[in-house]
Design a protein around this motif. Structure first.
Motif, PDB file in Angstrom:
ATOM      1  N   PRO A  48       0.804  -1.228   0.000  1.00  0.00           N
ATOM      2  CA  PRO A  48       0.000   0.000   0.000  1.00  0.00           C
ATOM      3  C   PRO A  48       0.838   1.279   0.000  1.00  0.00           C
ATOM      4  CG  PRO A  48      -0.186  -1.170   2.098  1.00  0.00           C
ATOM      5  CD  PRO A  48       0.474  -2.096   1.145  1.00  0.00           C
ATOM      6  N   GLU A  49       1.993   1.249   0.648  1.00  0.00           N
ATOM      7  CA  GLU A  49       2.831   2.454   0.694  1.00  0.00           C
ATOM      8  C   GLU A  49       3.454   2.750  -0.670  1.00  0.00           C
ATOM      9  OE1 GLU A  49       5.400  -1.025   1.230  1.00  0.00           O
ATOM     10  OE2 GLU A  49       3.479  -0.411   2.105  1.00  0.00           O
ATOM     11  N   ARG A  50       3.670   1.733  -1.491  1.00  0.00           N
ATOM     12  CA  ARG A  50       4.261   1.940  -2.817  1.00  0.00           C
ATOM     13  C   ARG A  50       3.214   2.354  -3.869  1.00  0.00           C
ATOM     14  NH1 ARG A  50       9.668  -0.067  -3.291  1.00  0.00           N
ATOM     15  NH2 ARG A  50      10.437  -0.265  -1.138  1.00  0.00           N
ATOM     16  N   PHE A  51       1.963   2.141  -3.555  1.00  0.00           N
ATOM     17  CA  PHE A  51       0.889   2.460  -4.503  1.00  0.00           C
ATOM     18  C   PHE A  51      -0.119   3.426  -3.878  1.00  0.00           C
ATOM     19  CE2 PHE A  51       2.722  -1.344  -6.201  1.00  0.00           C
ATOM     20  CZ  PHE A  51       2.532  -1.282  -7.571  1.00  0.00           C
ATOM     21  N   SER A  52       0.345   4.259  -2.963  1.00  0.00           N
ATOM     22  CA  SER A  52      -0.554   5.176  -2.249  1.00  0.00           C
ATOM     23  C   SER A  52      -1.194   6.205  -3.177  1.00  0.00           C
ATOM     24  CB  SER A  52       0.206   5.882  -1.130  1.00  0.00           C
ATOM     25  OG  SER A  52       1.305   6.621  -1.656  1.00  0.00           O
ATOM     26  N   ASP A  53      -0.584   6.433  -4.340  1.00  0.00           N
ATOM     27  CA  ASP A  53      -1.117   7.407  -5.293  1.00  0.00           C
ATOM     28  C   ASP A  53      -2.121   6.793  -6.261  1.00  0.00           C
ATOM     29  OD1 ASP A  53       1.032   5.872  -6.363  1.00  0.00           O
ATOM     30  OD2 ASP A  53       1.161   7.265  -8.056  1.00  0.00           O
ATOM     31  N   ILE A  54      -2.386   5.509  -6.128  1.00  0.00           N
ATOM     32  CA  ILE A  54      -3.228   4.804  -7.093  1.00  0.00           C
ATOM     33  C   ILE A  54      -4.627   4.551  -6.541  1.00  0.00           C
ATOM     34  CG2 ILE A  54      -3.536   2.654  -8.392  1.00  0.00           C
ATOM     35  CD1 ILE A  54      -1.320   4.441  -9.491  1.00  0.00           C
ATOM     36  N   ASN A  55      -5.637   5.010  -7.278  1.00  0.00           N
ATOM     37  CA  ASN A  55      -7.025   4.596  -7.066  1.00  0.00           C
ATOM     38  C   ASN A  55      -7.295   3.503  -8.103  1.00  0.00           C
ATOM     39  OD1 ASN A  55      -9.915   4.492  -7.827  1.00  0.00           O
ATOM     40  ND2 ASN A  55     -10.146   6.053  -6.249  1.00  0.00           N
ATOM     41  N   PRO A  56      -7.474   2.254  -7.683  1.00  0.00           N
ATOM     42  CA  PRO A  56      -7.557   1.154  -8.636  1.00  0.00           C
ATOM     43  C   PRO A  56      -8.608   1.318  -9.729  1.00  0.00           C
ATOM     44  CG  PRO A  56      -7.276   0.301  -6.426  1.00  0.00           C
ATOM     45  CD  PRO A  56      -7.520   1.779  -6.284  1.00  0.00           C
ATOM     46  N   GLU A  57      -9.795   1.798  -9.374  1.00  0.00           N
ATOM     47  CA  GLU A  57     -10.843   1.956 -10.383  1.00  0.00           C
ATOM     48  C   GLU A  57     -10.469   3.041 -11.389  1.00  0.00           C
ATOM     49  OE1 GLU A  57     -14.785   2.362  -8.890  1.00  0.00           O
ATOM     50  OE2 GLU A  57     -14.502   0.849  -7.325  1.00  0.00           O
ATOM     51  N   GLU A  58      -9.940   4.147 -10.893  1.00  0.00           N
ATOM     52  CA  GLU A  58      -9.541   5.230 -11.795  1.00  0.00           C
ATOM     53  C   GLU A  58      -8.397   4.786 -12.703  1.00  0.00           C
ATOM     54  OE1 GLU A  58      -8.594   8.635  -9.439  1.00  0.00           O
ATOM     55  OE2 GLU A  58     -10.680   8.971  -8.787  1.00  0.00           O
ATOM     56  N   LYS A  59      -7.450   4.028 -12.135  1.00  0.00           N
ATOM     57  CA  LYS A  59      -6.327   3.546 -12.938  1.00  0.00           C
ATOM     58  C   LYS A  59      -6.810   2.574 -13.999  1.00  0.00           C
ATOM     59  CE  LYS A  59      -1.967   3.586 -13.881  1.00  0.00           C
ATOM     60  NZ  LYS A  59      -1.299   4.834 -14.322  1.00  0.00           N
ATOM     61  N   ALA A  60      -7.734   1.706 -13.641  1.00  0.00           N
ATOM     62  CA  ALA A  60      -8.286   0.764 -14.608  1.00  0.00           C
ATOM     63  C   ALA A  60      -8.938   1.515 -15.772  1.00  0.00           C
ATOM     64  CB  ALA A  60      -9.299  -0.157 -13.936  1.00  0.00           C
ATOM     65  N   ASN A  61      -9.736   2.525 -15.452  1.00  0.00           N
ATOM     66  CA  ASN A  61     -10.396   3.290 -16.512  1.00  0.00           C
ATOM     67  C   ASN A  61      -9.397   4.051 -17.375  1.00  0.00           C
ATOM     68  OD1 ASN A  61     -13.104   2.591 -16.263  1.00  0.00           O
ATOM     69  ND2 ASN A  61     -13.448   4.071 -14.609  1.00  0.00           N
ATOM     70  N   GLU A  62      -8.328   4.531 -16.761  1.00  0.00           N
ATOM     71  CA  GLU A  62      -7.279   5.210 -17.538  1.00  0.00           C
ATOM     72  C   GLU A  62      -6.675   4.248 -18.560  1.00  0.00           C
ATOM     73  OE1 GLU A  62      -2.723   6.415 -16.562  1.00  0.00           O
ATOM     74  OE2 GLU A  62      -4.232   7.161 -15.143  1.00  0.00           O
ATOM     75  N   ILE A  63      -6.438   3.010 -18.139  1.00  0.00           N
ATOM     76  CA  ILE A  63      -5.876   1.993 -19.030  1.00  0.00           C
ATOM     77  C   ILE A  63      -6.865   1.643 -20.133  1.00  0.00           C
ATOM     78  CG2 ILE A  63      -5.172  -0.436 -19.136  1.00  0.00           C
ATOM     79  CD1 ILE A  63      -4.036   0.002 -16.250  1.00  0.00           C
ATOM     80  N   TYR A  64      -8.120   1.414 -19.754  1.00  0.00           N
ATOM     81  CA  TYR A  64      -9.131   1.052 -20.752  1.00  0.00           C
ATOM     82  C   TYR A  64      -9.376   2.183 -21.744  1.00  0.00           C
ATOM     83  CZ  TYR A  64     -10.223  -2.936 -17.721  1.00  0.00           C
ATOM     84  OH  TYR A  64     -10.151  -4.083 -16.973  1.00  0.00           O
ATOM     85  N   GLU A  65      -9.359   3.407 -21.264  1.00  0.00           N
ATOM     86  CA  GLU A  65      -9.586   4.531 -22.175  1.00  0.00           C
ATOM     87  C   GLU A  65      -8.502   4.611 -23.240  1.00  0.00           C
ATOM     88  OE1 GLU A  65     -11.746   8.294 -20.847  1.00  0.00           O
ATOM     89  OE2 GLU A  65     -10.708   7.701 -19.010  1.00  0.00           O
TER      90      GLU A  65
END
Length: 370
Positions: free
Chosen positions: A328-345
């Motif tokens: 969690p400390e290495r990915f504290s800047d990541i919102n999983p749903e938002e990141k997923a949508n960024e990838i899909y977009e």
């Protein structure tokens, strides 16, 4: 004199196409005649002469149409396999993002079991075909339809990434999408590099051990179904307790899972509402109930990526989500749903995470098993 020559040519064509099982493709290409051609070498080493910048294309076999959508060339699709005609398709990102595909003419059954006559009826200029068993099969389809067949190895994001990139480049060359194919390749490289950079310096003895079960493989499976080289784990340098079982799909014994007793359990959500249900097994099987992760509630769901072969956007999205759980400390800047949508977009031009969540019954998050 000119009329006589034309008539003679027509007669010759008719004579050529009068044998048993011959398909009358004399009209093929008549609407989109393209006198300029180029010769490309496909994934099987076949030299194929294709029209320059074709506008009418069919893609058959698992993942072929996905690659075409990655290259933003779905507007060239003139016919589809049966799997694309399903009304409520909400488990494959490229199909969710392109609902118009269900209105395209049918070219036959999915997994490449198409009908040459149906292919000819949609008048394509090129056929892309993944998972071709041999060059001979590609040649036979080309002979039956009179349409150039470009064979593609689907590859993987793991050990066969070069094959995947080669296929994207071949398709890009044929479709006049060279720049987009390079953009897609660079996107994968950049994303995988970011995942690795976040986690590659964590000492092995400081990592929490993990296991994923219920992996979809030509349908849903129970919790023993796993992938020793599960790509999302590989990309975040996770401590996968099943990694010694090889590289392909495997069934871990229940005894082995109990002995490993991983710190964190992940469940492929293809099994969430299916039978056998891995989640139900974790809830009711006395052996699984004894696992530390089950007792402590460390069980998490991830989106399936094996759905008409590998959905690479989901592979990457899962890797980021798994990173937030393990480190969690290495990915504290990541919102999983938002990141997923960024990838899909980027890959399919639509933020389809919620559709996938609805399709599989739930999305990222803890799964109650107590």
């Amino acid at each position: 004199m000119k009329k006589w020559i034309v008539s003679t040519m027509v007669i010759m064509i008719l004579i050529i196409c009068t044998g048993p099982g011959c398909i009358d493709n004399t009209s093929a290409g008549s609407e989109t005649e393209n006198p300029n051609t180029v010769t490309i070498t496909d994934s099987l080493g076949r030299e194929v002469e294709v029209p320059e910048n074709p506008e009418r294309v069919v893609a058959q076999g698992p993942g072929a149409l996905r690659y075409q959508c990655y290259l933003n060339a779905q507007d060239k699709v003139v016919g589809v396999e049966s799997i694309e005609l399903r009304e409520d398709e909400n488990r494959r990102p490229y199909r969710i993002a392109n609902p118009q595909l269900k209105n395209k003419p049918l070219i036959g059954e999915y997994r490449g079991n198409t009908d040459p006559e149906k292919i000819v009826s949609v008048n394509p200029e090129v056929i892309f075909w993944t998972y071709v068993t041999s060059p001979d099969d590609a040649d036979k389809l080309q002979q039956k339809t009179g349409v150039p067949v470009v064979a593609l190895n689907y590859g993987t994001l793991g050990v066969h990434r070069d094959e995947m990139y080669k296929s994207l480049r071949i398709m890009g060359d044929v479709l006049n999408k060279e720049e987009r194919s390079e953009d897609v390749i660079q996107f994968f490289n950049k994303t995988i590099k970011d995942l690795n950079k976040r986690t590659n310096d964590i000492p092995e003895d400081e990592k929490r051990s993990v296991y994923i079960g219920g992996i979809a493989y030509k349908g849903p499976h129970g919790y023993q179904s796993t992938e020793p080289a599960y790509p999302p784990f590989e990309f975040v340098n996770a401590k996968n307790v099943a990694s010694g079982m090889g590289t392909d799909h495997a069934d871990a014994s229940k005894e082995a899972i109990i002995e490993w007793d991983p710190d964190i359990l992940f469940v492929d959500l293809s099994t969430y509402d299916a039978q056998p249900s891995a989640v139900e097994q974790l809830k009711t099987d006395p052996s699984y109930r004894s696992l530390t992760a089950v007792e402590e509630g460390e069980v998490y769901g991830v989106l399936p990526y094996n759905w008409y072969t590998k959905n690479y956007g989901t592979v990457l999205a899962d890797a980021y989500y798994i990173g937030t759980v393990i480190y969690p400390e290495r990915f504290s800047d990541i919102n999983p749903e938002e990141k997923a949508n960024e990838i899909y977009e980027f890959l399919v031009s639509e933020p389809v995470y919620k559709d996938l969540e609805n399709g599989f019954g739930r999305g990222y998050g803890k799964i109650p098993v107590n």
